[in-house]
Scaffold this motif. Structure first.
Motif, short mmCIF file in Angstrom:
data_model
loop_
_atom_site.label_atom_id
_atom_site.label_comp_id
_atom_site.label_asym_id
_atom_site.label_seq_id
_atom_site.Cartn_x
_atom_site.Cartn_y
_atom_site.Cartn_z
N THR A 267 -6.93 3.19 -9.78
CA THR A 267 -6.16 4.05 -9.04
C THR A 267 -6.74 4.07 -7.65
O THR A 267 -6.86 3.97 -6.62
N ASN A 268 -8.28 4.20 -7.63
CA ASN A 268 -9.05 4.52 -6.34
C ASN A 268 -8.74 3.48 -5.41
O ASN A 268 -9.30 3.64 -4.82
N ILE A 269 -8.98 1.83 -6.13
CA ILE A 269 -8.66 0.88 -4.98
C ILE A 269 -8.02 0.97 -4.14
O ILE A 269 -7.82 1.02 -3.07
N ASP A 270 -6.18 1.60 -4.73
CA ASP A 270 -5.46 1.79 -4.53
C ASP A 270 -5.60 2.72 -3.10
O ASP A 270 -5.38 2.13 -1.85
N LYS A 271 -6.17 3.61 -3.87
CA LYS A 271 -5.98 5.17 -2.14
C LYS A 271 -7.53 4.37 -1.37
O LYS A 271 -6.77 5.28 -0.05
N THR B 77 -5.41 -6.80 1.66
CA THR B 77 -4.49 -7.78 0.06
C THR B 77 -4.77 -8.88 -0.42
O THR B 77 -4.66 -9.40 -1.68
N ARG B 78 -6.41 -9.14 -0.20
CA ARG B 78 -7.44 -10.12 -1.16
C ARG B 78 -7.39 -9.35 -2.21
O ARG B 78 -7.64 -9.87 -3.66
N TYR B 79 -7.56 -7.68 -2.21
CA TYR B 79 -7.78 -7.18 -3.96
C TYR B 79 -6.28 -6.36 -4.30
O TYR B 79 -6.22 -5.69 -5.09
N ARG B 80 -4.80 -7.03 -3.91
CA ARG B 80 -3.49 -6.77 -4.09
C ARG B 80 -3.09 -7.90 -4.73
O ARG B 80 -3.35 -8.49 -4.17
N SER B 81 -2.64 -7.32 -5.62
CA SER B 81 -1.30 -8.34 -6.00
C SER B 81 -0.35 -8.02 -4.98
O SER B 81 -0.12 -6.63 -4.71
N PRO B 82 1.16 -9.76 -4.79
CA PRO B 82 1.60 -9.10 -3.46
C PRO B 82 2.47 -7.69 -4.24
O PRO B 82 3.45 -6.93 -2.96
N ILE C 134 0.86 -1.13 -0.29
CA ILE C 134 0.12 -0.24 0.26
C ILE C 134 1.08 1.37 0.12
O ILE C 134 1.55 1.12 0.48
N LYS C 135 0.39 2.58 -0.56
CA LYS C 135 1.24 3.73 -0.71
C LYS C 135 0.45 4.83 0.60
O LYS C 135 -0.21 5.35 -0.11
N ILE C 136 1.79 5.58 1.56
CA ILE C 136 1.12 6.10 2.44
C ILE C 136 1.17 7.64 1.81
O ILE C 136 2.76 7.61 1.34
N PRO C 137 0.90 8.25 1.28
CA PRO C 137 1.34 9.35 0.56
C PRO C 137 2.23 10.13 1.86
O PRO C 137 2.67 10.22 3.31
#
Length: 470
Positions: free
Chosen positions: A384-388, A372-377, A340-343
């Motif tokens: 992009t909005n899912i990532d955010k 994690t079930r909605y992301r790859s490792p 995950i990406k923390i600003p």
């Protein structure tokens, strides 16, 4: 989860008697009268239980006799058992056409019996009750909790996985039996409590001889023993986190006992040594104990270890504990959560929350399946909005954890005296939309303070108080 019923007895005859006793209790509760057992019926047939039920008709009553046969076999009843019972019912109905038959089969019935029962049950002169129905009657008879409550209770004391939840009936009492996948089982009273020694000594021999259960586990005693060892281990770890040089086993034991509460101060050197051996972050060099080198510590694993079983408050205020919760650890945590990406502007806030909220850190260092079930490792997502959204979810979780910890009375002294956080202010803006033309904004502000209660009678206790409006 299916619940299996076990009838215990000293022998097969006793098991049959126990089931008859349970049956008469159920019949009595359902309003049947004139109940008796082991009666000789028409043609010399022996019946396990007989009873009558009456329905009013004008100034008179119609009597409905019931004849009951109980089978406590380990295997399902077969067609011969069934046909013999049907024959007894037909004989009884020659004299009293209202007679109803009830077959109670502890282990159920085979396919032939079920087929026969399905053909004739519409005539309502015979009823078959097998394990599941008997369990339902037992739950009603003894006002038992539902299985999900048993699961929650067990989870308070052990991480063992439940293989089966069953019920035991013996001598007019019912007990829960819980079998674990890892092996072993535990027993609970009908109202979900541990059994006393007397009941255990009575039940365990019968359970071992009547079932395949083995290796009884007192989960409460095991829980206490595990937490005792864990507390001593973590206190020793907290001592070594402060030390710049290695300590002998005697020195480490003395310092650990000095910071332990009364109930954890009594332990021997052999026990203490056996506890320390299990801690992979403590090393023993020629009888001198210290932490392993800092550069060899995986701090994600280190904090996971700290949050296993008990967590003495002392360890949460050590300089090493707080100092190693930094930007590098946050990067590893992001990897745990599938990148995950923390600003950048929120990283310092994240580190602060993780430093000052044990619940936030405990959450963050373990994979959150909701993320994690909605992301790859490697951090790829469908949009992009899912990532955010995942980042927002993570931030909300650690903020909520901090607020919950601040409300936790057990942590009040830690927050005030060690973390020096004397107050927090929570501003909530709630926007409610009924339709596009009807929006409502509700603002709520809470200012919470921690303070020591003055006075000898309060023992300088730290309490949480809300500031009154000015």
């Amino acid at each position: 989860m299916n619940i299996k019923l076990y009838i215990l007895g000293a022998n097969n005859d006793d098991k049959g008697s126990q089931l008859e006793e349970l049956t008469t209790s159920i019949l009595k509760r359902q309003g049947y009268r004139n109940i008796s057992t082991n009666a000789i019926y028409s043609g010399g047939s022996e019946i396990d239980a007989i009873a009558t039920h009456t329905n009013p008709l004008g100034v008179s009553e119609i009597e409905y006799p019931i004849i009951c046969e109980c089978k406590a076999h380990n295997k399902p009843i077969n067609i011969n058992d069934w046909l013999k019972f049907i024959g007894k019912i037909y004989l009884a109905r020659f004299n009293k056409p209202q007679t109803i038959g009830l077959m109670i089969a502890l282990s159920g019935a085979n396919g032939n019996v079920i087929g026969s029962y399905n053909e004739i049950k519409k005539h309502e002169f015979v009823h078959l009750i097998a394990n599941d129905d008997l369990v339902s009657l037992l739950i009603e008879e003894f006002s038992l909790s539902q299985p999900n409550y048993i699961e929650r209770y067990i989870s308070q004391y052990t991480s063992k996985k439940i293989a089966e939840i069953g019920l035991i009936y013996y001598s007019k009492c019912v007990y829960w039996v819980v079998n674990f996948i890892e092996g072993g089982f535990t027993l609970l009273t009908h109202n979900v409590d541990t059994l006393n020694r007397g009941n255990l000594d009575k039940l365990l021999p019968l359970l071992y001889s009547n079932t395949t259960f083995s290796n009884y586990i007192d989960i409460q005693a095991e829980y206490i023993a595990i937490n005792r060892r864990s507390t001593i281990d973590k206190l020793a770890l907290s001592i070594l986190m402060d030390e710049e040089q290695a300590l002998s086993i005697e020195e480490l034991m003395r310092k650990t006992q000095n910071v332990a509460t009364d109930s954890y101060q009594d332990f021997s050197i052999p026990e203490f040594t056996s506890i320390l051996i299990e801690n992979k972050f403590i090393q023993n060099n020629s009888g001198m104990y210290s932490l392993i080198p800092i550069e060899d510590i995986d701090f994600v694993e280190f904090y996971r270890y700290i949050f296993t079983n008990t967590v003495p408050l002392r360890i949460l205020s050590r300089d090493l504990y707080l100092r190693m919760i930094d930007g590098h650890l946050l990067e590893k945590i992001c990897t745990v959560q599938y990148c995950i990406k923390i600003p950048e502007e929120k990283k310092k806030d994240c580190v602060f929350l993780l430093q000052h909220s044990p619940s936030a850190l405990s959450y963050a260092i373990n994979e959150d399946k909701a993320i994690t079930r909605y992301r790859s490792p490697n951090g790829n997502t469908l949009a992009t909005n899912i990532d955010k959204g995942h980042t927002d979810w993570f931030l909300h979780k650690i903020i909520d954890a901090f607020i919950q910890d601040y409300h936790n009375q057990a942590l009040h002294e830690l927050y005030l005296d060690d973390y020096n956080i004397s107050s927090i202010c929570i501003n909530l803006v709630l926007e409610i939309v009924k339709d596009k033309d009807d929006k409502r904004l509700i603002n709520d502000r809470k200012e919470l303070h921690l303070a020591h209660l003055a006075g000898e009678e309060y023992k300088n206790q730290v309490v949480l108080i809300s500031k009154l409006p000015e």
